[in-house]
Design an enzyme around this catalytic site. Structure first.
Site, PDB file in Angstrom:
ATOM      1  N   ASP A  67       0.812  -1.215   0.000  1.00  0.00           N
ATOM      2  CA  ASP A  67       0.000   0.000   0.000  1.00  0.00           C
ATOM      3  C   ASP A  67       0.848   1.268   0.000  1.00  0.00           C
ATOM      4  O   ASP A  67       2.063   1.221   0.221  1.00  0.00           O
ATOM      5  CB  ASP A  67      -0.965  -0.003   1.199  1.00  0.00           C
ATOM      6  CG  ASP A  67      -0.327  -0.529   2.488  1.00  0.00           C
ATOM      7  OD1 ASP A  67       0.917  -0.542   2.581  1.00  0.00           O
ATOM      8  OD2 ASP A  67      -1.058  -0.911   3.399  1.00  0.00           O
ATOM      9  N   ASN A 136      -7.592  -3.156  14.406  1.00  0.00           N
ATOM     10  CA  ASN A 136      -8.987  -3.459  14.062  1.00  0.00           C
ATOM     11  C   ASN A 136      -9.079  -4.653  13.101  1.00  0.00           C
ATOM     12  O   ASN A 136     -10.113  -4.891  12.501  1.00  0.00           O
ATOM     13  CB  ASN A 136      -9.655  -2.224  13.442  1.00  0.00           C
ATOM     14  CG  ASN A 136      -8.972  -1.775  12.152  1.00  0.00           C
ATOM     15  OD1 ASN A 136      -8.027  -2.410  11.685  1.00  0.00           O
ATOM     16  ND2 ASN A 136      -9.453  -0.692  11.561  1.00  0.00           N
ATOM     17  N   HIS A 138      -7.351  -5.045  10.283  1.00  0.00           N
ATOM     18  CA  HIS A 138      -7.117  -4.789   8.860  1.00  0.00           C
ATOM     19  C   HIS A 138      -5.809  -5.424   8.387  1.00  0.00           C
ATOM     20  O   HIS A 138      -4.897  -5.661   9.178  1.00  0.00           O
ATOM     21  CB  HIS A 138      -7.174  -3.282   8.528  1.00  0.00           C
ATOM     22  CG  HIS A 138      -6.000  -2.466   8.969  1.00  0.00           C
ATOM     23  ND1 HIS A 138      -6.103  -1.140   9.317  1.00  0.00           N
ATOM     24  CD2 HIS A 138      -4.677  -2.763   9.110  1.00  0.00           C
ATOM     25  CE1 HIS A 138      -4.924  -0.664   9.635  1.00  0.00           C
ATOM     26  NE2 HIS A 138      -4.030  -1.635   9.515  1.00  0.00           N
ATOM     27  N   GLU A 143      -9.908  -2.166   5.332  1.00  0.00           N
ATOM     28  CA  GLU A 143     -10.523  -1.871   6.618  1.00  0.00           C
ATOM     29  C   GLU A 143     -11.776  -2.730   6.824  1.00  0.00           C
ATOM     30  O   GLU A 143     -12.349  -3.237   5.852  1.00  0.00           O
ATOM     31  CB  GLU A 143     -10.901  -0.380   6.668  1.00  0.00           C
ATOM     32  CG  GLU A 143      -9.723   0.569   6.482  1.00  0.00           C
ATOM     33  CD  GLU A 143      -8.838   0.702   7.734  1.00  0.00           C
ATOM     34  OE1 GLU A 143      -8.910  -0.167   8.627  1.00  0.00           O
ATOM     35  OE2 GLU A 143      -8.079   1.677   7.811  1.00  0.00           O
TER      36      GLU A 143
END
Ligand code: F6R
Length: 242
Positions: A67, A136, A138, A143
């Site tokens: 990314d 979380n 990811h 996400e």
């Protein structure tokens, strides 16, 4: 899925570096999918050390990173390209023209993403994909709640990710709001996956990813369906798992 429990971050980094080193040794012209963030820093240091000891040769390796922040130039202090150069590429004999990171400066998101999918395809697909995991759940910047079938796409970062990443920027307002990321589909197409995690902050996400239901609400849970996953995590990250 194989899970290695290590004592601490150092130990995790050493073990995970061994997995990557084995990949390069077995297939010198392999395609590595790489990650940024705090988790792989120690691992990259071990790879540099092995290169300096003439135990590893990166000359035929190709890399594709997961990314990049949309809007950051490659030489921006917090760009993932810069991170990769300073943590790994500048210190080993990898051919930089074969190291790929999504183009954060491409304003046309669909062009940036389709170009990157083509880059991965042209490279012949990923042999070994390294992943960290977000608090979380990811992976990459995929996400919670996003469709599993996405390829490279543009995402709006969640408040939790902005909060977690603000430590690298002067203030929260400086954290970019969008990023280009490989999708879950790209990640799942890798032949082998190496997931690393360290510290208590990751314990809940790791437990849900490895043993919870497979759901887009915990993007990393999809890894339960991949045929070749190695998890290297330290005691704190694994503390909620028996
Ligand atoms: C980084 C990436 C992210 C991180 C994750 C964990 O390229 O794609 O998914 O792996 O946010 O970050 P750290 O390692 O900083 O806890």
């Amino acid at each position: 899925m194989i899970i290695y429990k290590t004592k601490d971050y150092q130990d995790m980094s050493r073990k995970a570096a061994q997995v990557i080193a084995a990949q390069i040794t077995m297939k010198p012209d392999c395609v590595l999918g790489l990650a940024t963030g705090s988790s792989p820093v120690g691992l990259y240091q071990h790879l540099v050390e092995q290169y300096n000891n003439k135990e590893l040769d990166f000359s035929k390796v190709t890399s594709v990173n997961l990314d990049e922040y949309k809007g950051l130039a490659p030489d921006h202090e917090q760009s993932y390209r810069r991170f990769m150069d300073s943590n790994l590429f500048d210190h080993v004999n990898i051919d930089k023209s074969r190291t790929f990171v999504p183009n954060g400066l491409e304003e046309d998101s669909s062009k940036a993403c389709s170009d990157y999918n083509q880059t991965i395809q042209k490279a012949g697909g990923v042999d070994l994909q390294l992943l960290g995991i977000g608090n979380n759940g990811h992976i990459g910047f995929n996400e919670p709640g996003e469709a599993f079938e996405c390829e490279t796409h543009c995402v709006e970062l969640t408040p939790s990710t902005i909060e977690a990443n603000k430590r690298f920027f002067a203030s929260e307002a400086d954290v970019p709001r969008y990023a280009y990321t490989m999708g879950i589909r790209n990640i799942m197409q890798a032949k082998k996956i190496l997931l690393i995690a360290s510290g208590r902050a990751k314990a809940q996400a790791l437990k849900e990813a490895l043993y919870g239901p497979v759901t887009p609400h915990v993007p990393a849970s999809i890894l339960q369906l991949h045929a070749d996953v190695v998890v290297v995590a330290d005691e704190e990250a694994l503390e909620l798992i028996d």
